[in-house]
Design an enzyme around this catalytic site. Structure first.
Site, PDB file in Angstrom:
ATOM      1  N   HIS A 241       0.801  -1.224   0.000  1.00 34.52           N
ATOM      2  CA  HIS A 241       0.000   0.000   0.000  1.00 34.52           C
ATOM      3  C   HIS A 241       0.837   1.279   0.000  1.00 34.52           C
ATOM      4  CE1 HIS A 241      -3.620  -2.378   0.783  1.00 34.52           C
ATOM      5  NE2 HIS A 241      -2.944  -3.007   1.729  1.00 34.52           N
ATOM      6  N   ASP A 242       1.768   1.381   0.931  1.00 34.04           N
ATOM      7  CA  ASP A 242       2.462   2.655   1.139  1.00 34.04           C
ATOM      8  C   ASP A 242       3.378   3.036  -0.021  1.00 34.04           C
ATOM      9  OD1 ASP A 242       1.186   2.876   3.548  1.00 34.04           O
ATOM     10  OD2 ASP A 242       2.854   2.111   4.733  1.00 34.04           O
TER      11      ASP A 242
END
Length: 309
Positions: A241-242
């Site tokens: 995600h990040d």
């Protein structure tokens, strides 16, 4: 010119991969600093991960500052069931004599922003709960003139991961998220709508783990640990995600988004932490929050493998 960025994070497996990606793109990005916030694990653990990681990646010159140890008004909730007891699975980063900044991260960040020459701006890249960023905007509002935009990982136009409607970073501190989303600064929301599509496969994780380069091997081991967590068991793709935040800054043309009003549900009901995205707005009306909705996921995956290899 390089984009100046400040990373606010809670490492965290995907945070660690995102920082690794940013360090591999220093020809385009200048990392001014890294601040930590309680989220994926306790503040002490995520700060230790950030401190060691910067040395391991060869970016010891980047300051690491310890921030908020919990949400603005809520009881802290952590995600060790996904990221492990240390926050980065079973991986052991080498010891280092690098020191963490003495002052609170919000003070360190405000001081750094205030020191910039007139007209110079920084992109804030929050990858965890938005507690530090909310505190910065409320305690030091004058530094907003040095913030170009906030490119954050969090939320979703549809769905959630910790609850049916709540994404973890927003759910962990919804009051802080509401402050940030309504602050008036340009915001790019890299939510689950795109981050769930951007990941690495089991085979890619194995191939990274088998490389001689210790940084590449680390990434492979971290992603392999993801596949052992309850979230990814039985799946063939682990969302990183990040790392999508860093990717967006470098390749915004791979993403499609829409400007809209975003409010955060700060109740104690079932929709706590939901990012309520208003699709009804007039196309000519500007709200300042770009919600990413589509992504060229295969190009993202190829880019990650190229940079992390």
């Amino acid at each position: 010119m390089k984009q100046k960025i400040w990373i606010d994070c809670d490492p965290g497996i995907d945070d660690a991969v995102a920082i690794t990606l940013a360090s591999a793109c220093q020809d385009q990005l200048e990392i001014l600093g890294i601040s930590t916030v309680a989220g994926n694990q306790t503040l002490e653990r995520v700060t230790e991960n950030a401190r060691k990681l910067t040395s391991f990646l060869g970016i010891s010159q980047v300051p690491v500052a310890k921030g908020a140890n919990g949400p603005l008004v809520r009881i802290p909730k952590f995600a060790g069931y996904v990221h492990g007891k240390t926050g980065i699975g079973n991986y052991c980063l080498p010891e280092t004599d690098k020191q963490v900044e003495k002052d609170h991260a919000v003070v360190v960040l405000a001081r750094r922003l205030a020191s910039l020459p007139p007209g110079e701006k920084v992109t804030l890249v929050p990858m965890g709960p938005l507690t530090n960023i909310a505190l910065l905007l409320r305690v030091f509002p004058e530094v907003a003139e040095h913030i170009d935009k906030i490119c954050l990982m969090g939320g979703a136009a549809v769905g959630g991961n910790v609850t049916p409607t709540g994404e973890f970073n927003i759910w962990a501190d919804p009051e802080a998220a509401q402050i940030v989303f309504t602050c008036g600064l340009p915001i790019v929301m890299c939510g689950l709508d795109v981050t769930n599509l951007c990941g690495l496969t089991r085979e890619q994780a194995r191939s990274l783990k088998e490389r001689v380069n210790p940084v590449t091997r680390m990434v492979g081991e971290l992603v392999e640990f993801y596949f052992q967590s309850p979230v990814y068991q039985g799946r063939e793709l682990a969302a990183i995600h990040d790392a999508v935040t860093i990717t967006y800054l470098l390749h915004p043309d791979w993403f499609t988004g829409r400007d809209m009003r975003v409010e955060v549900d700060c109740s104690e009901e079932r929709n706590r932490g939901m990012t309520v995205c208003d699709f009804r707005g007039d196309p000519g009306e500007k709200h300042g929050v770009t919600v990413l909705l589509e992504v060229k996921a295969e190009q993202v995956r190829e880019f990650w493998m190229e940079k992390l290899w």
